[in-house]
Design an enzyme around this catalytic site. Structure first.
Site, PDB file in Angstrom:
ATOM      1  N   ASP A   1      -5.704  -4.427   1.909  1.00  0.00           N
ATOM      2  CA  ASP A   1      -5.065  -5.453   2.563  1.00  0.00           C
ATOM      3  C   ASP A   1      -4.469  -6.569   2.509  1.00  0.00           C
ATOM      4  O   ASP A   1      -4.978  -7.238   1.571  1.00  0.00           O
ATOM      5  CB  ASP A   1      -5.093  -5.111   4.264  1.00  0.00           C
ATOM      6  CG  ASP A   1      -3.468  -5.118   5.039  1.00  0.00           C
ATOM      7  OD1 ASP A   1      -2.825  -5.476   5.062  1.00  0.00           O
ATOM      8  OD2 ASP A   1      -2.964  -3.689   5.185  1.00  0.00           O
TER       9      ASP A   1
ATOM     10  N   HIS B   1      -1.578  -8.663   8.920  1.00  0.00           N
ATOM     11  CA  HIS B   1      -1.290  -7.286   9.107  1.00  0.00           C
ATOM     12  C   HIS B   1      -2.810  -6.965   9.167  1.00  0.00           C
ATOM     13  O   HIS B   1      -3.424  -5.582   9.493  1.00  0.00           O
ATOM     14  CB  HIS B   1      -0.958  -7.322   7.010  1.00  0.00           C
ATOM     15  CG  HIS B   1      -0.390  -5.917   7.208  1.00  0.00           C
ATOM     16  ND1 HIS B   1      -1.232  -4.887   6.569  1.00  0.00           N
ATOM     17  CD2 HIS B   1       0.651  -5.322   7.539  1.00  0.00           C
ATOM     18  CE1 HIS B   1      -0.037  -4.146   6.400  1.00  0.00           C
ATOM     19  NE2 HIS B   1       0.737  -3.748   7.768  1.00  0.00           N
TER      20      HIS B   1
ATOM     21  N   SER C   1       1.372   1.746   8.250  1.00  0.00           N
ATOM     22  CA  SER C   1       1.075   1.794   8.234  1.00  0.00           C
ATOM     23  C   SER C   1      -0.267   1.797   9.246  1.00  0.00           C
ATOM     24  O   SER C   1      -1.220   2.118   9.583  1.00  0.00           O
ATOM     25  CB  SER C   1       0.599  -0.197   7.889  1.00  0.00           C
ATOM     26  OG  SER C   1       0.898  -0.292   6.636  1.00  0.00           O
TER      27      SER C   1
END
Length: 692
Positions: free
Chosen positions: A186, A226, A386
């Site tokens: 990520d 994120h 996600s």
């Protein structure tokens, strides 16, 4: 190529450089436009190219692939994949040969990475003009243009995945995931956030592209957003699913949530090398990203999965068929779509969760509360597939920690088995995708106790065949699964049936389109059946006036499925095999024009029975389900009429679909029945009772 003569005069290097630029200005200029910072210039020195000469391989043709989404393409960077048995030294020689031959033609090249450990090949920066040259090199299997991948994110979630009999505040999971390590590919992560502090190790791996735009300001909170949130969803102290799992982060996405296929490949290779150097317990890899379909990325996922690693990925946030994206389309990856608090598909503006046959199940993915990178105690709400994939990665970690010996096939079957079923409103999906998309929302198992003593099965749909007369579609089970039955489905009803056949040492389900048909699907019923011995028995078309019959004649073998197909055209009217449950339950009976196939298996304690449900008047859908404790292994229609579109299994229910009776011109004699074959293992059930 001959050897270099000792009398040959060598030109000075500056003069060679000047000559190179004069001979190939267009190629060199194009390459400089893409990257003016090349670190090395390779000249076509005759002696070097002679030393690298190898005989080309005959009878093989390398292919070129690129992303179908033009805005996501990265021309100028290519992954050159070599044949499976290619050694590292051969990969390096092939790369040097490409550089030498390219320089001889006036082009600059740069080898960015040489792959080994996961798949053989190398990553090269070069002009697209050199593709034809590269495809002809020895050992080359295929070349794929690099492309972009993207992050897929735009406490009801913990309540939703808790088993129905419990409340989230009183549920004690079977294991917190303490024996499992989760790798997260990520963005960077704020590792000192109180939710994940001490639980996440930030590796030194980083492979990310530059951010778009010269004025982009890299704020730490934005760069970490994120990854920090997903790490918290997987194993956060308060809002995490698997609170005992440890994590390692690899940075493959930049501050804008953008990465590349090649960077993701190198990240997966890093994980494989780490696994080889320091073997640990079960590994879960979370890939919360999506790009266009990539053959090489799917191949890398397959290699890692077959090495014992569980990969979980986001289905994608494009409100599209997940099979068009990678790694979501890789069969070895567990692909997760997103639902909201009402168990409905997540909508994200004009887009939303992806869907289709490549999705394994759905999980919470809207307004998920998790760690925020704004400060070490901040929380934030994020949405997307996600987040859904992070939930399933956490559930997988808990299951693997409780049962470390689970294979990928066993884990996937358990995830499907314990999911909440038939809770999603299918009207949200496009009509042609509703039958293909699993109506499953992930949930934690009430207990792992006794789960290993059940007969687990799942349904696998093929891609849609072409509309041509002889087109076929093939559905495959995972390597550790047994194919127990095969069926087919056509929206037009024009098909020539289906059959099971051996391919590469493994049984597959093949469906046949018919003249005037719009295409067909093959549907495999894939099961976990330890110590099974299965075989296919076939009866050719019978003489006129006789029916075709086939049965399980080997001692101890029971019938798990029936299928049939026509070698000749029957105007697209498929008449499926007719099961006769009375008298001889181990027998398939069909029409004389068809070849009939019986799937017969022997396994410890395996017993099967036939269950039929018919409706006197024609209906668009007829179903029959197996009772609790029994598992559906086979599904077919009785009798076969021109209006039957096909039969397929949904969880433990056999579904037979027919054309709209109001327009099909049916008669009362054309009633349809659904016929299910239900199996269980007495051996497994008795062992389970002894443990209780």
């Amino acid at each position: 190529m001959g050897t270099v003569s000792s009398r040959r005069s060598w030109w000075p290097l500056p003069l060679l450089l000047l000559l190179l630029l004069l001979l190939g200005p267009a190629g060199a200029r194009a390459q400089e436009d893409e990257d003016g910072d090349y670190e090395e210039l390779v000249l076509a020195l005759r002696s070097e190219e002679d030393g690298l000469a190898e005989a080309p391989e005959h009878g093989t043709t390398a292919t070129f692939h690129r992303c179908a989404k033009d805005p996501w393409r990265l021309p100028g960077t290519y992954v050159v994949v070599l044949k499976e048995e290619t050694h590292l030294s051969q990969s390096e020689r092939t790369a040097r040969r490409l550089q030498a031959q390219a320089a001889r033609r006036g082009y600059l090249t740069k080898i960015l990475h040489v792959f080994h450990g996961l798949l053989p090949g190398f990553l090269v920066k070069m002009s697209g003009d050199l593709l034809e040259l590269a495809l002809k090199l020895p050992h080359v299997d295929y070349i794929e243009e690099d492309s972009s991948v993207f992050a897929q994110s735009i406490p009801w979630n913990l309540e939703r995945i808790t088993p129905p009999r419990y409340r989230a505040d009183e549920y004690q999971p079977p294991d917190g995931g303490s024996l499992v390590e989760v790798y997260l590919l990520d963005t960077s992560i704020q590792s000192d956030h109180r939710e994940i502090e001490g639980r996440v190790m930030v590796t030194d791996f980083e492979n990310v592209p530059e951010e778009d735009g010269t004025r982009f300001h890299r704020q730490a909170s934005k760069c970490d957003s994120h990854g920090t949130h997903l790490a918290g969803v997987v194993s956060g102290r308060d809002a995490g699913v698997a609170k005992g799992a440890s994590m390692r982060s690899l940075r493959v996405l930049n501050c804008q949530g953008k990465g590349t296929v090649s960077g993701t490949l190198i990240g997966l290779e890093f994980i494989r090398k780490s696994q080889l150097v320091q073997p640990v317990g079960p590994l879960v890899v979370l890939l919360p990203l999506a790009g266009g379909y990539s053959r090489v990325l799917n191949a890398a996922c397959q290699r890692l999965a077959r090495a014992g690693v569980v990969l979980v990925t986001a289905a994608g946030n494009f409100r599209d068929d997940a099979c068009l994206y990678s790694p979501a389309s890789a069969p070895e990856v567990i692909t997760v779509g997103a639902t909201n608090a009402q168990d409905q598909p997540v909508t994200l503006g004009t887009l939303g969760t992806n869907f289709g046959r490549c999705v394994d199940l759905f999980a919470p993915g809207e307004d998920i509360i998790g760690a925020s990178s704004d400060c070490s105690t901040c929380f934030v709400s994020q949405s997307g597939t996600s987040q859904a994939a992070a939930h399933v990665a956490g559930i997988a970690a808990m299951m693997l920690s409780a049962e470390p010996e689970l294979t990928l096939a066993e884990l996937r079957q358990r995830l499907i088995h314990f999911s909440a079923k038939d809770v999603i409103n299918e009207a949200w999906f496009p009509e042609d995708q509703r039958v293909l998309t699993p109506n499953l929302v992930a949930a934690l198992p009430p207990s792992t106790h006794g789960a290993g003593w059940q007969l687990f099965c799942r349904t696998v749909w093929s891609a849609h065949s072409g509309p041509t007369r002889m087109a076929t579609a093939v559905a495959r089970c995972a390597p550790d699964e047994e194919l127990l039955s095969c069926s087919s489905f056509s929206r037009s009803g024009k098909r020539r049936g289906e059959r099971m056949e051996a391919q590469g040492g493994k049984l597959v389900c093949r469906a046949h389109n018919a003249f005037g048909g719009e295409g067909v699907y093959a549907i495999a019923r894939c099961c976990l059946l330890p110590q099974a011995n299965c075989s296919i028995h076939t009866a050719p078309p019978a003489e006129a006036g006789m029916g075709t019959r086939v049965h399980c004649h080997q001692q101890g073998h029971v019938l798990t499925g029936c299928s049939s197909h026509w070698e000749v055209e029957d105007l697209g009217t498929h008449k499926p095999p007719m099961l006769r449950p009375r008298g001889q339950p181990n027998q398939c009976v069909g029409h004389r024009e068809a070849s009939i196939h019986a799937s017969c298996c022997r396994a410890p304690g395996l017993e099967c029975k036939v269950k039929e449900h018919g409706i006197p008047a024609p209906q668009e859908q007829v179903t029959v389900a197996c009772e609790e404790g029994w598992t559906l292994t086979g599904c077919s229609a009785l009798p076969g009429t021109s209006h039957v579109l096909g039969a397929y299994a949904v969880d433990n229910t056999c579904v037979v679909r027919s054309r709209d009776v109001s327009t099909a011109g049916s008669t009362s004699e054309e009633a349809v029945a659904a016929v299910a074959i239900c199996c269980r293992s007495r051996h497994l059930a008795q062992a389970s009772q002894e443990l209780q």
